[in-house]
Scaffold this motif. Sequence first.
Motif, PDB file in Angstrom:
ATOM      1  N   ALA A 149       1.464  -4.480   5.979  1.00  0.00           N
ATOM      2  CA  ALA A 149       0.850  -3.923   4.776  1.00  0.00           C
ATOM      3  C   ALA A 149       0.323  -2.514   5.036  1.00  0.00           C
ATOM      4  O   ALA A 149       0.452  -1.618   4.193  1.00  0.00           O
ATOM      5  N   PHE A 162       0.845  -1.201   0.000  1.00  0.00           N
ATOM      6  CA  PHE A 162       0.000   0.000   0.000  1.00  0.00           C
ATOM      7  C   PHE A 162       0.883   1.255   0.000  1.00  0.00           C
ATOM      8  O   PHE A 162       1.756   1.400   0.872  1.00  0.00           O
ATOM      9  N   PHE A 217      -6.761  -8.231  -3.890  1.00  0.00           N
ATOM     10  CA  PHE A 217      -7.615  -8.487  -2.722  1.00  0.00           C
ATOM     11  C   PHE A 217      -8.311  -9.830  -2.900  1.00  0.00           C
ATOM     12  O   PHE A 217      -8.836 -10.109  -3.981  1.00  0.00           O
ATOM     13  N   HIS A 248      -6.467   4.911   4.799  1.00  0.00           N
ATOM     14  CA  HIS A 248      -6.914   3.843   5.686  1.00  0.00           C
ATOM     15  C   HIS A 248      -6.935   4.300   7.138  1.00  0.00           C
ATOM     16  O   HIS A 248      -7.917   4.144   7.860  1.00  0.00           O
ATOM     17  N   TRP A 249      -5.829   4.922   7.582  1.00  0.00           N
ATOM     18  CA  TRP A 249      -5.756   5.281   9.006  1.00  0.00           C
ATOM     19  C   TRP A 249      -6.625   6.474   9.356  1.00  0.00           C
ATOM     20  O   TRP A 249      -7.104   6.585  10.480  1.00  0.00           O
ATOM     21  N   TRP A 267      -9.847   2.040  -4.295  1.00  0.00           N
ATOM     22  CA  TRP A 267      -9.806   0.570  -4.198  1.00  0.00           C
ATOM     23  C   TRP A 267     -10.902  -0.150  -4.970  1.00  0.00           C
ATOM     24  O   TRP A 267     -10.885  -1.378  -5.048  1.00  0.00           O
ATOM     25  N   MET A 275     -15.946  -5.005  11.842  1.00  0.00           N
ATOM     26  CA  MET A 275     -14.615  -4.380  11.909  1.00  0.00           C
ATOM     27  C   MET A 275     -13.729  -5.060  12.957  1.00  0.00           C
ATOM     28  O   MET A 275     -12.511  -5.089  12.812  1.00  0.00           O
ATOM     29  N   ALA A 281      -9.960   4.706   9.605  1.00  0.00           N
ATOM     30  CA  ALA A 281      -9.975   3.784  10.739  1.00  0.00           C
ATOM     31  C   ALA A 281      -9.975   4.529  12.075  1.00  0.00           C
ATOM     32  O   ALA A 281     -10.745   4.185  12.974  1.00  0.00           O
ATOM     33  N   GLN A 321     -11.284 -10.002   1.755  1.00  0.00           N
ATOM     34  CA  GLN A 321     -10.977  -8.572   1.798  1.00  0.00           C
ATOM     35  C   GLN A 321     -11.981  -7.763   0.976  1.00  0.00           C
ATOM     36  O   GLN A 321     -12.343  -6.656   1.357  1.00  0.00           O
ATOM     37  N   SER A 323      -4.153  -7.906  12.424  1.00  0.00           N
ATOM     38  CA  SER A 323      -3.128  -7.698  13.471  1.00  0.00           C
ATOM     39  C   SER A 323      -2.709  -9.054  14.053  1.00  0.00           C
ATOM     40  O   SER A 323      -1.912  -9.748  13.437  1.00  0.00           O
ATOM     41  N   TRP A 363       4.980 -13.870   2.266  1.00  0.00           N
ATOM     42  CA  TRP A 363       3.608 -13.601   2.739  1.00  0.00           C
ATOM     43  C   TRP A 363       2.728 -13.294   1.528  1.00  0.00           C
ATOM     44  O   TRP A 363       1.621 -13.842   1.383  1.00  0.00           O
ATOM     45  N   VAL A 376     -17.572  -2.060   4.384  1.00  0.00           N
ATOM     46  CA  VAL A 376     -17.173  -0.698   4.761  1.00  0.00           C
ATOM     47  C   VAL A 376     -17.916   0.338   3.900  1.00  0.00           C
ATOM     48  O   VAL A 376     -18.444   1.324   4.413  1.00  0.00           O
ATOM     49  N   HIS A 397     -12.109  -7.738  11.116  1.00  0.00           N
ATOM     50  CA  HIS A 397     -11.071  -7.176  10.237  1.00  0.00           C
ATOM     51  C   HIS A 397      -9.817  -6.801  11.047  1.00  0.00           C
ATOM     52  O   HIS A 397      -8.695  -7.136  10.655  1.00  0.00           O
ATOM     53  N   ALA A 411       0.623  -9.592   8.344  1.00  0.00           N
ATOM     54  CA  ALA A 411      -0.420  -8.796   7.687  1.00  0.00           C
ATOM     55  C   ALA A 411      -0.319  -7.311   8.052  1.00  0.00           C
ATOM     56  O   ALA A 411      -0.503  -6.447   7.191  1.00  0.00           O
TER      57      ALA A 411
HETATM   58  C1  HEM Z   1      -6.821  -0.916  14.495  1.00  0.00           C
HETATM   59  C2  HEM Z   1      -7.649  -1.133  13.512  1.00  0.00           C
HETATM   60  C3  HEM Z   1      -7.293  -1.662  12.149  1.00  0.00           C
HETATM   61  C4  HEM Z   1      -6.244  -2.434  11.736  1.00  0.00           C
HETATM   62  C5  HEM Z   1      -5.117  -3.015  12.583  1.00  0.00           C
HETATM   63  C6  HEM Z   1      -6.380  -2.625  10.315  1.00  0.00           C
HETATM   64  C7  HEM Z   1      -5.504  -3.324   9.515  1.00  0.00           C
HETATM   65  C8  HEM Z   1      -5.590  -3.450   8.155  1.00  0.00           C
HETATM   66  C9  HEM Z   1      -4.630  -4.126   7.320  1.00  0.00           C
HETATM   67  C10 HEM Z   1      -3.369  -4.819   7.808  1.00  0.00           C
HETATM   68  C11 HEM Z   1      -5.070  -4.055   6.046  1.00  0.00           C
HETATM   69  C12 HEM Z   1      -4.366  -4.606   4.800  1.00  0.00           C
HETATM   70  C13 HEM Z   1      -4.762  -5.995   4.487  1.00  0.00           C
HETATM   71  C14 HEM Z   1      -4.095  -6.405   3.209  1.00  0.00           C
HETATM   72  O1  HEM Z   1      -2.891  -6.548   3.207  1.00  0.00           O
HETATM   73  O2  HEM Z   1      -4.781  -6.509   2.201  1.00  0.00           O
HETATM   74  C15 HEM Z   1      -6.316  -3.322   6.046  1.00  0.00           C
HETATM   75  C16 HEM Z   1      -7.101  -3.056   4.941  1.00  0.00           C
HETATM   76  C17 HEM Z   1      -8.308  -2.412   4.955  1.00  0.00           C
HETATM   77  N1  HEM Z   1      -8.908  -1.820   6.061  1.00  0.00           N
HETATM   78 FE1  HEM Z   1      -8.199  -1.896   7.964  1.00  0.00          FE
HETATM   79  N2  HEM Z   1      -7.518  -1.994   9.901  1.00  0.00           N
HETATM   80  C18 HEM Z   1      -8.111  -1.390  10.987  1.00  0.00           C
HETATM   81  C19 HEM Z   1      -9.278  -0.670  11.012  1.00  0.00           C
HETATM   82  C20 HEM Z   1     -10.076  -0.443   9.901  1.00  0.00           C
HETATM   83  C21 HEM Z   1     -11.322   0.243   9.933  1.00  0.00           C
HETATM   84  C22 HEM Z   1     -11.971   0.791  11.208  1.00  0.00           C
HETATM   85  C23 HEM Z   1     -11.801   0.278   8.667  1.00  0.00           C
HETATM   86  C24 HEM Z   1     -13.068   0.899   8.133  1.00  0.00           C
HETATM   87  C25 HEM Z   1     -13.991   1.458   8.822  1.00  0.00           C
HETATM   88  C26 HEM Z   1     -10.863  -0.410   7.825  1.00  0.00           C
HETATM   89  C27 HEM Z   1     -11.013  -0.616   6.483  1.00  0.00           C
HETATM   90  C28 HEM Z   1     -10.123  -1.290   5.675  1.00  0.00           C
HETATM   91  C29 HEM Z   1     -10.328  -1.579   4.260  1.00  0.00           C
HETATM   92  C30 HEM Z   1     -11.568  -1.190   3.440  1.00  0.00           C
HETATM   93  C31 HEM Z   1      -9.200  -2.269   3.822  1.00  0.00           C
HETATM   94  C32 HEM Z   1      -8.966  -2.809   2.395  1.00  0.00           C
HETATM   95  C33 HEM Z   1      -9.655  -4.127   2.208  1.00  0.00           C
HETATM   96  C34 HEM Z   1      -9.053  -5.206   3.051  1.00  0.00           C
HETATM   97  O3  HEM Z   1      -7.843  -5.396   3.024  1.00  0.00           O
HETATM   98  O4  HEM Z   1      -9.817  -5.872   3.766  1.00  0.00           O
HETATM   99  N3  HEM Z   1      -9.823  -0.826   8.610  1.00  0.00           N
HETATM  100  N4  HEM Z   1      -6.613  -2.962   7.349  1.00  0.00           N
END
Ligand code: HEM
Length: 346
Positions: free
Chosen positions: A306, A132, A234, A140-141, A202, A289, A144, A238, A297, A316, A245, A292, A303
């Motif tokens: 990324a 990414f 994806f 993303h952050w 995306w 979520m 999130a 994912q 984590s 990986w 989302v 997710h 993971a």
């Molecule tokens: C502490 C909280 C979170 C962590 C540790 C986290 C972690 C990650 C990681 C590692 C990826 C990449 C996965 C890959 O390599 O493809 C990712 C993707 C993504 N995250 Fe998060 N995330 C968090 C919270 C959120 C929240 C709150 C949302 C939305 C409200 C969100 C939406 C997404 C979306 C849409 C993707 C892309 C699709 C996917 O990989 O599933 N994330 N997240």
Amino acid sequence: MPGSSSILRFANLKFAVFKPLLAALALLFVFAQPAAAQISFKPTAEAVQEDKLLNALKEGDKITGRVSIPDGSAANLIQPAGRDWRDFQRSKLPWIGGISILGMLAVLAIFLMVRGRIRVHQGFSGKTMLRFASFERFTHWLTASCFIILALSGLNVSFGRTLILPLFGPDAFATMSAWAKLAHNYLAFPFMLGLAIMFLIWIKDNIPGKLDWEWLKQGGGLLSDDKHPPAKRFNAGQKGIFWIVIIGGVLMSVSGWFLLFPYLPGNVTALQFWTVIHAVIAMLFIAAMLAHIYIGSIGMEGAFDAMGTGEVDLNWAKEHHAIWVKEQQAKGEAPSDSTARAVPAE
Ligand code: HEM
């Protein structure tokens, strides 16, 4: 003494004049007793009638008065459907929230205990590739971090009074809730912005295809470390998260918009409808979520990088996104297999 007898005579005369008056007062006092008893009984009687009246009214009906100001809705005195809404908030929502959020936490805890962490089967290669870019990670952050604060402050609105007030006490709870409400109102905007950018950057990698069906049939390879179905950028899981989302985010945004600007829905029944949508979608969204966050984590080795550094280990990437790695290698944007060496997983 002539003086004193004339005073007595005057007193007798006065008593004779007031005698009927006193008798009338005494009578009034006697009859006033049951009347006073009736007054103390009446409010209950009226409440019973009011209840019957409310029950007799069909849903959506209102008890209205008359107003001379332009806002006609100010004439609504009672809206019986509000009782169903209050019942939903008090007794149904805690069940929906409890089952989805606590249920999801329980499922994840059991999954971690039974399955353990999903490892990089071949071990880390020591070579990385970009997964990414910085703008994607920023988006993303942004989304999130807003989501997490929106979720916590929203849960405080729904359940804070029951769960947090007894722990914090009224003063601290009131101060905390006032800040939480402000955060909830204002962070809705950067959340919506992040959601819109996520959609734009995306969407092209999240269109469902034949490969996703295969991935789902094999359970995403979640149960074994060495056999992961091939995926593009994806995988189906994912993509599922992406669409949860986007669709969940749009529903939260539309319903939240109506709550931020309560005159928009038109009437109080419509406003209540949107609060129910907002609350139910919020509970399901938070539960999704949690899954997710788990898999991104502690649930899967390698993971988090990324979204942390943006770089993932080549092994990986090959295990989870084999087709995507080949595409990137063909473009010269990933190290070739021959340069990858295996180092033991930590
Ligand atoms: C502490 C909280 C979170 C962590 C540790 C986290 C972690 C990650 C990681 C590692 C990826 C990449 C996965 C890959 O390599 O493809 C990712 C993707 C993504 N995250 Fe998060 N995330 C968090 C919270 C959120 C929240 C709150 C949302 C939305 C409200 C969100 C939406 C997404 C979306 C849409 C993707 C892309 C699709 C996917 O990989 O599933 N994330 N997240």
